[in-house]
Design a protein around this motif. Structure first.
Motif, PDB file in Angstrom:
ATOM      1  N   ALA A   1      -6.404   3.450  -8.075  1.00 57.68           N
ATOM      2  CA  ALA A   1      -7.579   4.126  -7.246  1.00 57.68           C
ATOM      3  C   ALA A   1      -7.488   3.855  -5.838  1.00 57.68           C
ATOM      4  O   ALA A   1      -7.777   4.480  -4.720  1.00 57.68           O
ATOM      5  CB  ALA A   1      -8.631   3.745  -7.756  1.00 57.68           C
ATOM      6  N   LYS A   2      -6.963   2.603  -5.351  1.00 59.41           N
ATOM      7  CA  LYS A   2      -6.770   2.237  -3.975  1.00 59.41           C
ATOM      8  C   LYS A   2      -5.326   2.319  -3.615  1.00 59.41           C
ATOM      9  O   LYS A   2      -5.033   1.996  -2.372  1.00 59.41           O
ATOM     10  CB  LYS A   2      -7.152   0.479  -4.099  1.00 59.41           C
ATOM     11  N   SER A   3      -4.460   2.700  -4.581  1.00 62.26           N
ATOM     12  CA  SER A   3      -3.123   2.802  -4.010  1.00 62.26           C
ATOM     13  C   SER A   3      -2.346   1.529  -3.768  1.00 62.26           C
ATOM     14  O   SER A   3      -1.438   1.547  -2.586  1.00 62.26           O
ATOM     15  CB  SER A   3      -3.032   3.848  -2.883  1.00 62.26           C
ATOM     16  N   MET A   4      -2.517   0.634  -4.037  1.00 59.10           N
ATOM     17  CA  MET A   4      -2.282  -0.819  -3.916  1.00 59.10           C
ATOM     18  C   MET A   4      -1.645  -1.214  -5.015  1.00 59.10           C
ATOM     19  O   MET A   4      -2.069  -1.155  -6.283  1.00 59.10           O
ATOM     20  CB  MET A   4      -3.494  -1.914  -3.700  1.00 59.10           C
ATOM     21  N   VAL A   5      -0.404  -2.178  -4.675  1.00 57.79           N
ATOM     22  CA  VAL A   5       0.394  -2.759  -5.828  1.00 57.79           C
ATOM     23  C   VAL A   5       0.503  -4.552  -5.442  1.00 57.79           C
ATOM     24  O   VAL A   5       0.667  -4.412  -4.098  1.00 57.79           O
ATOM     25  CB  VAL A   5       1.693  -2.015  -5.974  1.00 57.79           C
TER      26      VAL A   5
ATOM     27  N   VAL B   1       0.783  -1.177   0.066  1.00 57.90           N
ATOM     28  CA  VAL B   1       0.035   0.002   0.210  1.00 57.90           C
ATOM     29  C   VAL B   1       0.760   1.193   0.097  1.00 57.90           C
ATOM     30  O   VAL B   1       1.834   1.426   0.819  1.00 57.90           O
ATOM     31  CB  VAL B   1      -0.952  -0.089   1.179  1.00 57.90           C
ATOM     32  N   ALA B   2       0.515   2.053  -0.966  1.00 55.42           N
ATOM     33  CA  ALA B   2       1.275   3.199  -1.080  1.00 55.42           C
ATOM     34  C   ALA B   2       0.618   4.381  -0.360  1.00 55.42           C
ATOM     35  O   ALA B   2      -0.613   4.872  -0.473  1.00 55.42           O
ATOM     36  CB  ALA B   2       1.600   3.782  -2.605  1.00 55.42           C
ATOM     37  N   SER B   3       1.258   5.373   0.315  1.00 53.85           N
ATOM     38  CA  SER B   3       0.694   6.431   1.065  1.00 53.85           C
ATOM     39  C   SER B   3       1.475   7.620   0.715  1.00 53.85           C
ATOM     40  O   SER B   3       2.630   7.491   0.632  1.00 53.85           O
ATOM     41  CB  SER B   3       0.526   6.192   2.512  1.00 53.85           C
ATOM     42  N   GLY B   4       0.614   8.897   0.497  1.00 53.96           N
ATOM     43  CA  GLY B   4       1.483  10.068   0.426  1.00 53.96           C
ATOM     44  C   GLY B   4       1.888  10.620  -0.873  1.00 53.96           C
ATOM     45  O   GLY B   4       2.408  11.571  -1.117  1.00 53.96           O
ATOM     46  N   PHE B   5       1.614   9.674  -1.917  1.00 51.06           N
ATOM     47  CA  PHE B   5       1.623   9.934  -3.338  1.00 51.06           C
ATOM     48  C   PHE B   5       1.116   9.058  -4.183  1.00 51.06           C
ATOM     49  O   PHE B   5       0.206   8.070  -3.829  1.00 51.06           O
ATOM     50  CB  PHE B   5       3.370   9.502  -3.669  1.00 51.06           C
ATOM     51  N   SER B   6       0.877   9.496  -5.443  1.00 50.29           N
ATOM     52  CA  SER B   6       0.075   8.729  -6.296  1.00 50.29           C
ATOM     53  C   SER B   6       0.779   7.711  -7.431  1.00 50.29           C
ATOM     54  O   SER B   6       1.682   8.187  -7.759  1.00 50.29           O
ATOM     55  CB  SER B   6      -0.774   9.710  -7.206  1.00 50.29           C
TER      56      SER B   6
END
Length: 122
Positions: free
Chosen positions: A76-80, A23-28
């Motif tokens: 959209a979910k900031s998930m990889v 999960v990525a946070s703070g950036f797109s």
């Protein structure tokens, strides 16, 4: 704060499958490529694959990973995600996701997650 956090690791039997998440946070994720790596005890870190900002997938050091390792993402979910099939004991390692400097799969990685342990054993 820009951050990457992996999850989904654990103990799995040989032949099984696992899906790791990052999960990525703070950036797109639209603007950054994300890579998956692994490091086994006593071994160098290996690059598995990279997913570009547009979603293209490029395999890294593990050319033989094609067919067993599949990357995907949901911007959209900031998930990889990293899907690993037909796991074998040699896949035991800490798996990391990392962010590249830009949207393409080239250049340096500038931010890393803390890793998630995958252990393959019967």
């Amino acid at each position: 704060q820009e951050q990457l956090v992996e999850s989904g690791g654990g103990l799995v039997q040989p032949g099984g499958s696992l899906r790791l998440s990052c999960v990525a946070s703070g950036f797109s994720l639209d603007y950054y490529a994300i890579g998956w790596f692994r490091q086994a005890p006593g071994k160098e870190r290996e690059g598995i694959l990279c997913i570009s900002g547009s979603g293209s997938q490029v395999y890294g050091d593990l050319e033989y990973a094609k067919g067993r390792f599949t990357g995907s993402k949901d911007n959209a979910k900031s998930m990889v995600y990293l899907q690993i099939d037909s796991l074998n004991p040699e896949d035991t390692a800490v798996y990391y996701c990392a962010r590249r400097h830009g949207a393409g799969c080239s250049g340096a990685y500038e931010r890393w997650g803390q890793g998630t342990q995958v252990t393959v054993s019967s």
